[in-house]
Design an enzyme around this catalytic site. Structure first.
Site, PDB file in Angstrom:
ATOM      1  N   ASP A  44      17.735  -2.362   9.769  1.00  0.00           N
ATOM      2  CA  ASP A  44      18.064  -2.114  11.088  1.00  0.00           C
ATOM      3  C   ASP A  44      17.154  -2.440  11.481  1.00  0.00           C
ATOM      4  O   ASP A  44      17.503  -2.062  13.006  1.00  0.00           O
ATOM      5  CB  ASP A  44      19.298  -1.095  10.815  1.00  0.00           C
ATOM      6  CG  ASP A  44      18.365  -0.039  10.495  1.00  0.00           C
ATOM      7  OD1 ASP A  44      17.036   0.165   9.996  1.00  0.00           O
ATOM      8  OD2 ASP A  44      18.811   1.496  10.597  1.00  0.00           O
ATOM      9  N   GLU A 182       7.828   6.091   4.193  1.00  0.00           N
ATOM     10  CA  GLU A 182       7.538   5.490   5.619  1.00  0.00           C
ATOM     11  C   GLU A 182       7.227   6.336   6.246  1.00  0.00           C
ATOM     12  O   GLU A 182       7.705   7.736   6.294  1.00  0.00           O
ATOM     13  CB  GLU A 182       8.487   5.130   6.520  1.00  0.00           C
ATOM     14  CG  GLU A 182       8.750   4.472   7.788  1.00  0.00           C
ATOM     15  CD  GLU A 182       9.347   4.077   8.893  1.00  0.00           C
ATOM     16  OE1 GLU A 182      10.709   3.194   7.718  1.00  0.00           O
ATOM     17  OE2 GLU A 182       9.458   3.040   9.801  1.00  0.00           O
TER      18      GLU A 182
HETATM   19  O1  KIV Z   1      14.743  -1.356   9.517  1.00  0.00           O
HETATM   20  C1  KIV Z   1      13.640  -1.851   8.697  1.00  0.00           C
HETATM   21  O2  KIV Z   1      13.086  -3.050   8.791  1.00  0.00           O
HETATM   22  C2  KIV Z   1      12.820  -0.666   7.406  1.00  0.00           C
HETATM   23  C3  KIV Z   1      11.315  -0.627   7.012  1.00  0.00           C
HETATM   24  C4  KIV Z   1      11.369  -0.553   8.237  1.00  0.00           C
HETATM   25  C5  KIV Z   1      11.386   0.208   6.236  1.00  0.00           C
HETATM   26  O3  KIV Z   1      13.930   0.456   7.172  1.00  0.00           O
END
Ligand code: KIV
Length: 275
Positions: A44, A182
């Site tokens: 997202d 993260e």
């Molecule tokens: O939305 C995304 O790209 C993510 C990554 C940062 C893991 O959730």
């Protein structure tokens, strides 16, 4: 070779690393897939890097479906994981299953990812019971940016580190087949990784994780709004694109483009009859 949830399981068992990168469209999915990545995340994060929002909160199910469909048409071997957008699963277990189902059935994804620990354990259990593989997401979960007071490293206090470790275990027990960590201190991520039987995929969580994920615009130098500390820029594709576009402008203005080889021909007798 086709990557599945079993690829993740085997990698954890054998101690080999898992590679994941984002993609949001057909062309990029093909490039990433052909490079041999294990998994493509339709994150997202597309809200920020594709749509220009300041965070991921405005991303809708329709946005996710639109981009997931494009990615799954381009990815042959990578396991495609689609993010569940903000408010598509927090509202109820029922919503979570219905929306996860749409990402699989309409989007063609092989798995979904959602953010949170104990608060979404029931949702994870229900989605997994519907035979949909789930990736968890802990640490700096961007959909909680307003609760965190900004994009900040998580798990730095005793209490927060304990909660993160417990949440990781809860997600595993709920049936997730992997968990993204993260912006978590590297040492803590390493401990969490050692306590889990499912693989951890780190982003800003150090080398002790079972795999790594990055947003492709960050690692290719194609997003200049900000550069997180954890990103390694492997190429400056943004710079190459700017130079190429400048050259195109110069050549169009000078008449050097299009050249003879870029033109289509027509029989002269047809042209003559026009006058
Ligand atoms: O939305 C995304 O790209 C993510 C990554 C940062 C893991 O959730």
């Amino acid at each position: 070779m086709k990557n599945t949830v079993l690829t993740f399981k085997e990698a954890k068992e054998q101690g080999t690393k898992i590679t994941m990168l984002t993609a949001y469209d057909y062309s990029m999915a093909k490039i990433v897939d052909e490079a041999g990545i294990n998994s493509i995340l339709v994150g997202d994060s597309l809200g920020m890097v594709c749509l220009g929002y300041k965070d991921t909160l405005s991303v809708t199910m329709e946005d996710m479906l639109h981009h997931t469909k494009a990615v799954t048409r381009g990815a042959k071997n990578a396991l495609v994981v689609a993010d569940m957008p903000f408010m598509s699963y927090q509202t109820s277990v029922y919503d979570a299953v219905v929306n996860a189902g749409r990402l699989i059935k309409e989007g063609g994804a092989a798995a979904v990812k959602l953010e949170g620990g104990s608060s979404v354990a029931e949702q994870i259990k229900a989605i997994v019971s519907a035979s949909i593989p789930v990736v968890g997401h802990l640490g700096l979960t961007p959909q909680s940016v307003n609760s965190f007071g900004g994009f900040k490293v998580q798990g730095k206090t005793q209490e927060a580190a304990q909660k993160l470790t417990e949440d990781a275990k809860i997600i595993e027990e709920a049936g997730a087949f992997a968990v993204v960590l993260e912006c978590v201190p590297a040492e803590l991520a390493k401990i969490i990784t050692s306590k889990l039987s499912i693989p951890t995929i780190g982003i800003g969580a150090g080398k002790g994780c079972d795999g790594q994920v990055l947003v492709y615009q960050d690692m290719l130098g194609m997003f200049s709004d900000f550069k997180p500390k954890f990103v390694k820029q492997y190429a400056n594709i943004g710079g190459i694109m700017t130079d190429a576009i400048k050259q195109y402008i110069v050549e169009t203005n000078s008449g050097a483009f299009p050249a003879k080889e870029n033109e289509f021909k027509i029989d002269h007798s047809i042209i003559e009859k026009l006058y």
